[in-house]
Structure formats: structure tokens, C-alpha cells
Write a protein that holds these residues in place. Structure first.
Motif, PDB file in Angstrom:
ATOM      1  N   GLU A   1       0.908  -1.325   0.055  1.00 52.16           N
ATOM      2  CA  GLU A   1       0.068   0.079  -0.121  1.00 52.16           C
ATOM      3  C   GLU A   1       0.967   1.223  -0.014  1.00 52.16           C
ATOM      4  O   GLU A   1       0.614   2.191  -0.829  1.00 52.16           O
ATOM      5  CB  GLU A   1      -1.032   0.003   1.219  1.00 52.16           C
ATOM      6  N   SER A   2       1.790   1.207   0.833  1.00 52.16           N
ATOM      7  CA  SER A   2       3.075   2.527   0.848  1.00 52.16           C
ATOM      8  C   SER A   2       3.428   2.732  -0.458  1.00 52.16           C
ATOM      9  O   SER A   2       3.911   3.766  -0.655  1.00 52.16           O
ATOM     10  CB  SER A   2       3.780   2.239   1.870  1.00 52.16           C
ATOM     11  N   PHE A   3       3.756   1.583  -1.386  1.00 51.63           N
ATOM     12  CA  PHE A   3       4.446   1.711  -2.438  1.00 51.63           C
ATOM     13  C   PHE A   3       3.100   1.851  -3.763  1.00 51.63           C
ATOM     14  O   PHE A   3       3.770   2.003  -4.835  1.00 51.63           O
ATOM     15  CB  PHE A   3       5.201   0.638  -2.984  1.00 51.63           C
TER      16      PHE A   3
ATOM     17  N   MET B   1      21.253  -0.951  -8.666  1.00 52.60           N
ATOM     18  CA  MET B   1      20.245  -1.454  -7.940  1.00 52.60           C
ATOM     19  C   MET B   1      20.554  -0.698  -6.642  1.00 52.60           C
ATOM     20  O   MET B   1      21.443  -0.162  -6.138  1.00 52.60           O
ATOM     21  CB  MET B   1      20.034  -3.003  -7.728  1.00 52.60           C
ATOM     22  N   GLN B   2      19.044  -0.341  -6.054  1.00 53.70           N
ATOM     23  CA  GLN B   2      19.066   0.678  -5.026  1.00 53.70           C
ATOM     24  C   GLN B   2      18.308  -0.026  -3.813  1.00 53.70           C
ATOM     25  O   GLN B   2      17.179  -0.864  -3.967  1.00 53.70           O
ATOM     26  CB  GLN B   2      18.532   1.826  -5.293  1.00 53.70           C
ATOM     27  N   VAL B   3      18.597   0.508  -2.766  1.00 54.22           N
ATOM     28  CA  VAL B   3      17.489  -0.077  -1.486  1.00 54.22           C
ATOM     29  C   VAL B   3      16.295   0.595  -1.767  1.00 54.22           C
ATOM     30  O   VAL B   3      16.140   1.826  -2.113  1.00 54.22           O
ATOM     31  CB  VAL B   3      18.135   0.798  -0.175  1.00 54.22           C
ATOM     32  N   GLY B   4      15.261  -0.157  -1.333  1.00 59.48           N
ATOM     33  CA  GLY B   4      14.062   0.420  -1.556  1.00 59.48           C
ATOM     34  C   GLY B   4      13.446  -0.344  -3.135  1.00 59.48           C
ATOM     35  O   GLY B   4      11.999  -0.406  -3.600  1.00 59.48           O
ATOM     36  N   ASP B   5      14.342  -0.645  -4.089  1.00 59.37           N
ATOM     37  CA  ASP B   5      13.785  -1.266  -5.261  1.00 59.37           C
ATOM     38  C   ASP B   5      12.973  -2.630  -4.940  1.00 59.37           C
ATOM     39  O   ASP B   5      13.443  -3.339  -4.094  1.00 59.37           O
ATOM     40  CB  ASP B   5      14.954  -1.803  -6.301  1.00 59.37           C
ATOM     41  N   ILE B   6      11.889  -2.904  -5.786  1.00 54.63           N
ATOM     42  CA  ILE B   6      11.300  -4.019  -5.647  1.00 54.63           C
ATOM     43  C   ILE B   6      11.353  -4.938  -6.864  1.00 54.63           C
ATOM     44  O   ILE B   6      10.980  -4.496  -7.987  1.00 54.63           O
ATOM     45  CB  ILE B   6       9.589  -3.761  -5.362  1.00 54.63           C
TER      46      ILE B   6
ATOM     47  N   VAL C   1      16.614  -7.660 -14.939  1.00 53.01           N
ATOM     48  CA  VAL C   1      15.943  -7.693 -13.816  1.00 53.01           C
ATOM     49  C   VAL C   1      14.863  -6.384 -13.705  1.00 53.01           C
ATOM     50  O   VAL C   1      15.396  -5.190 -14.004  1.00 53.01           O
ATOM     51  CB  VAL C   1      17.049  -7.458 -12.305  1.00 53.01           C
ATOM     52  N   VAL C   2      13.878  -6.801 -13.611  1.00 50.86           N
ATOM     53  CA  VAL C   2      12.811  -5.553 -13.680  1.00 50.86           C
ATOM     54  C   VAL C   2      12.276  -5.312 -12.241  1.00 50.86           C
ATOM     55  O   VAL C   2      12.051  -6.310 -11.354  1.00 50.86           O
ATOM     56  CB  VAL C   2      11.337  -6.187 -14.325  1.00 50.86           C
ATOM     57  N   VAL C   3      12.532  -3.997 -12.065  1.00 52.78           N
ATOM     58  CA  VAL C   3      12.050  -3.419 -10.522  1.00 52.78           C
ATOM     59  C   VAL C   3      11.284  -2.251 -10.523  1.00 52.78           C
ATOM     60  O   VAL C   3      10.908  -1.813 -11.674  1.00 52.78           O
ATOM     61  CB  VAL C   3      13.521  -2.974  -9.930  1.00 52.78           C
ATOM     62  N   LEU C   4      10.440  -2.271  -9.522  1.00 52.86           N
ATOM     63  CA  LEU C   4       9.661  -1.134  -9.260  1.00 52.86           C
ATOM     64  C   LEU C   4      10.461   0.042  -8.539  1.00 52.86           C
ATOM     65  O   LEU C   4      10.912  -0.525  -7.623  1.00 52.86           O
ATOM     66  CB  LEU C   4       8.291  -1.544  -8.572  1.00 52.86           C
ATOM     67  N   ARG C   5      10.452   1.156  -9.062  1.00 52.20           N
ATOM     68  CA  ARG C   5      11.401   2.218  -8.466  1.00 52.20           C
ATOM     69  C   ARG C   5      10.423   3.350  -8.553  1.00 52.20           C
ATOM     70  O   ARG C   5      10.126   3.882  -9.592  1.00 52.20           O
ATOM     71  CB  ARG C   5      12.781   2.403  -8.854  1.00 52.20           C
ATOM     72  N   ALA C   6      10.082   4.206  -7.237  1.00 53.29           N
ATOM     73  CA  ALA C   6       9.303   5.434  -7.253  1.00 53.29           C
ATOM     74  C   ALA C   6       7.760   5.105  -8.237  1.00 53.29           C
ATOM     75  O   ALA C   6       7.624   6.076  -8.807  1.00 53.29           O
ATOM     76  CB  ALA C   6      10.075   6.276  -7.899  1.00 53.29           C
ATOM     77  N   GLY C   7       7.389   3.903  -7.921  1.00 53.28           N
ATOM     78  CA  GLY C   7       5.971   3.726  -8.787  1.00 53.28           C
ATOM     79  C   GLY C   7       6.412   3.386 -10.283  1.00 53.28           C
ATOM     80  O   GLY C   7       5.142   3.066 -10.905  1.00 53.28           O
ATOM     81  N   ARG C   8       7.474   3.373 -10.602  1.00 55.63           N
ATOM     82  CA  ARG C   8       7.681   2.995 -12.200  1.00 55.63           C
ATOM     83  C   ARG C   8       8.468   1.745 -12.472  1.00 55.63           C
ATOM     84  O   ARG C   8       9.496   1.645 -11.577  1.00 55.63           O
ATOM     85  CB  ARG C   8       8.377   4.246 -12.975  1.00 55.63           C
ATOM     86  N   GLU C   9       8.202   1.022 -13.569  1.00 58.58           N
ATOM     87  CA  GLU C   9       8.956  -0.269 -13.778  1.00 58.58           C
ATOM     88  C   GLU C   9      10.166   0.207 -14.466  1.00 58.58           C
ATOM     89  O   GLU C   9      10.206   0.868 -15.485  1.00 58.58           O
ATOM     90  CB  GLU C   9       8.040  -1.392 -14.557  1.00 58.58           C
ATOM     91  N   GLU C  10      11.214  -0.384 -13.914  1.00 61.75           N
ATOM     92  CA  GLU C  10      12.381  -0.228 -14.685  1.00 61.75           C
ATOM     93  C   GLU C  10      13.183  -1.523 -15.087  1.00 61.75           C
ATOM     94  O   GLU C  10      13.023  -2.443 -14.140  1.00 61.75           O
ATOM     95  CB  GLU C  10      13.464   0.579 -14.022  1.00 61.75           C
ATOM     96  N   THR C  11      14.006  -1.928 -15.911  1.00 67.39           N
ATOM     97  CA  THR C  11      14.579  -2.967 -16.346  1.00 67.39           C
ATOM     98  C   THR C  11      16.150  -2.610 -16.512  1.00 67.39           C
ATOM     99  O   THR C  11      16.650  -1.805 -17.147  1.00 67.39           O
ATOM    100  CB  THR C  11      14.433  -3.471 -17.878  1.00 67.39           C
ATOM    101  N   ILE C  12      16.722  -3.519 -15.360  1.00 67.04           N
ATOM    102  CA  ILE C  12      18.170  -3.268 -15.162  1.00 67.04           C
ATOM    103  C   ILE C  12      18.898  -4.650 -15.791  1.00 67.04           C
ATOM    104  O   ILE C  12      18.566  -5.623 -15.283  1.00 67.04           O
ATOM    105  CB  ILE C  12      18.514  -3.076 -13.724  1.00 67.04           C
ATOM    106  N   SER C  13      20.062  -4.365 -16.593  1.00 70.19           N
ATOM    107  CA  SER C  13      20.726  -5.376 -16.790  1.00 70.19           C
ATOM    108  C   SER C  13      21.931  -5.620 -15.759  1.00 70.19           C
ATOM    109  O   SER C  13      22.859  -4.842 -15.605  1.00 70.19           O
ATOM    110  CB  SER C  13      21.475  -5.223 -18.189  1.00 70.19           C
ATOM    111  N   VAL C  14      22.008  -6.688 -15.093  1.00 74.74           N
ATOM    112  CA  VAL C  14      23.068  -7.143 -14.226  1.00 74.74           C
ATOM    113  C   VAL C  14      23.742  -8.391 -14.793  1.00 74.74           C
ATOM    114  O   VAL C  14      23.038  -9.441 -15.109  1.00 74.74           O
ATOM    115  CB  VAL C  14      22.247  -7.505 -12.813  1.00 74.74           C
ATOM    116  N   ASN C  15      25.026  -8.084 -14.578  1.00 73.45           N
ATOM    117  CA  ASN C  15      26.098  -9.260 -14.975  1.00 73.45           C
ATOM    118  C   ASN C  15      26.134 -10.130 -13.788  1.00 73.45           C
ATOM    119  O   ASN C  15      26.802  -9.947 -12.660  1.00 73.45           O
ATOM    120  CB  ASN C  15      27.219  -8.774 -15.361  1.00 73.45           C
ATOM    121  N   ILE C  16      25.495 -11.343 -13.652  1.00 71.38           N
ATOM    122  CA  ILE C  16      25.287 -12.092 -12.573  1.00 71.38           C
ATOM    123  C   ILE C  16      26.904 -12.885 -12.336  1.00 71.38           C
ATOM    124  O   ILE C  16      27.708 -13.348 -13.099  1.00 71.38           O
ATOM    125  CB  ILE C  16      24.667 -13.307 -12.777  1.00 71.38           C
TER     126      ILE C  16
END
Length: 266
Positions: free
Chosen positions: A110-112, A136-141, A171-186
Motif C-alpha cells: 500500500e505504501s508503494f 540497483m538501490q535499496v527500496g527497489d522491488i 531484472v525488472v524492478v519497481l522504483r518510485a512507482g515506475r517499472e525499470e529494467t536493469i541489466s545485471v552481470n551475474i
């Protein structure tokens, strides 16, 4: 299989759940069954009704040492992946993202401004990890990994663990209410005891740490006694920008099992 030395024994049961995470193993999506497993038949095959091997019987949950109705099997695709790695390079490697995660509760959802609880909330990004290097950031979902939805936090570790090392993952994240796709080298999972999600060593009582925008310190034994808390618990000393402030957490609150107890609340 030979439970208690009785050769060629067979037991039957039903599948209770798939993708179970156990406390000491976050990276294997266990199959939970009520098939009786006792000393001597762990390691045997788990068959489906078509006679196909779908898993390897691994362990039981028990307080007595004997079967109590909860059995766990390693999915056959995981077992075969391990076998292939052992044949090709002599060891087993697992993918590593480098984040500490937690479930998204209904209150956090609800808060997000989320329609429903889902995904894995990033509570900490490990220094010099693939996640940090990718931004990637703290708070990303995290709601998606390599094209698959992440329904809850326990679904993410097996996905990451089975991902190809030194290859990019989407990696698809929710950040500040918006979806972002981040490419991460595993990366390759380092010391598993330290890198295991949620298993980071806890600070001493006089140490402070920052989690999700909260500056917290462990409760002293005297504070626990005054609040009636048997063990654990932290006190919020400062609330910075981040998901915690969005959720309404205030300085002076005591957090125990992620539930704020009134301590100077208004």
C-alpha cells in the motif's frame, strides 16, 4: 531404497507444494511431499504417476528423528544441473546478485501504491556486488528476473542461483512507482554462509546500521526487559529518505519482528 535396512521399499504420497525454501537452503526450490522418508531411503528417486523421475528425495522435517509427514525432494532439473557441473568443471557454482531481500507485505504494498503484495523488496545492496555495479538501490522491488515473474521473495534466490555466471540477466524492478529494467552481470556466489540471503551477521548492541533508510541500533538487555521483549529488536534512531519514511516509521519506535511497538509514539 532401504529404510532402516529393508531393501527395495516403496512409499507413496502426494505433492503438497513446489518451490519450497528451507531455512538453511535458499537456492533449491524443494518439492514438498508427504512421502515417508526415513534413514536409508533419502537419496532415492521421486516418481510421478507416469513412472518418470521428478526429484531426488533429500530430507525430512522432524522433531523426533523419524518421519512426521513432511518430506522434501530436490527437483530433477536441479539435480541434473549439479551433475552436469560436476562432470564439466568438478564443482558446483551458483549465480549471485548481491542483495538482501524481504517479502513485500500488504502494508508495504500500500505504501508503494501497488495493487497487491508481490516481488522481493531490496533491503540492502552488498558492496562491490553485481547489483551495486548495475545501479540497483535499496527500496527497489524486484518483480521479474530473466522474463519470469517474482511473486514473492523466496522465489528469487533459486532463479538467481541457476542463472549463468558472467552473463547479463534482465531484472525488472519497481522504483518510485515506475517499472525499470536493469541489466545485471551475474556473479559467482562467494562464501555461501556470508552471501546467503538474510544470513548477514548481526551487529553488536552498541553498533548502528542503516537499513531501508532507517538508522537503527540493537536494544540493550535493559531496554528489552523494560519492553518485555525476550530477544532481538532494534530502536530507530533516524529516518532518512526511503521506503521506511514512506511507510510512516518514526524515530524512537522499537521494531521487533518487523512490527513497531509504541515507544514514544503519538
Amino acid at each position: 531404497m532401504s529404510p532402516f535396512g529393508f531393501d527395495h521399499s516403496v512409499t507413496a504420497g502426494i505433492v503438497s507444494a513446489k518451490g519450497r525454501s528451507l531455512p538453511e537452503e535458499n537456492y533449491v526450490p524443494f518439492i514438498q511431499t508427504d512421502v515417508a522418508i526415513n534413514p536409508g531411503n533419502s537419496g532415492g528417486p521421486l516418481f510421478n504417476l507416469n513412472g518418470e523421475v521428478v526429484g531426488v528425495n533429500s530430507q525430512i522435517y522432524s522433531r523426533s528423528g523419524g518421519f512426521m509427514g513432511l518430506s522434501f525432494s530436490i527437483p530433477i532439473e536441479v539435480a541434473m544441473n549439479v551433475a552436469d557441473q560436476l562432470r564439466s568443471k568438478g564443482k558446483v557454482s551458483r549465480g549471485w546478485l548481491g542483495v538482501l531481500i524481504q517479502d513485500v507485505t500488504r502494508e508495504l504494498a500500500e505504501s508503494f501504491d501497488m495493487d497487491k503484495p508481490m516481488g522481493a523488496l531490496v533491503a540492502r545492496v552488498m558492496p562491490d556486488s553485481p547489483a551495486e555495479k548495475a545501479g540497483m538501490q535499496v527500496g527497489d522491488i524486484i518483480i521479474g528476473f530473466n522474463g519470469k515473474p517474482v511473486e514473492k521473495s523466496s522465489k528469487l534466490p533459486p532463479m538467481v542461483g541457476s542463472a549463468s555466471i558472467d552473463r547479463p540477466a534482465e531484472v525488472v524492478v519497481l522504483r518510485a512507482g515506475r517499472e525499470e529494467t536493469i541489466s545485471v552481470n551475474i556473479g559467482e556466489l562467494p562464501d555461501e554462509q556470508l552471501a546467503m540471503l538474510g544470513k548477514e551477521p548481526q551487529p553488536e548492541p552498541d553498533e548502528k546500521e542503516t537499513i531501508m533508510g532507517l538508522v537503527v541500533s540493537n536494544l540493550t538487555q535493559k531496554q528489552r526487559d523494560e519492553l518485555g521483549i525476550a530477544e532481538g529488536g532494534v530502536i530507530v534512531e533516524e529516518v532518512q529518505e526511503g521506503p521506511a519514511r514512506t511507510a510512516g516509521i518514526r524515530a524512537g519506535e522499537v521494531i521487533h519482528d518487523w512490527k513497531p511497538l509504541c515507544h514514544g509514539c503519538r
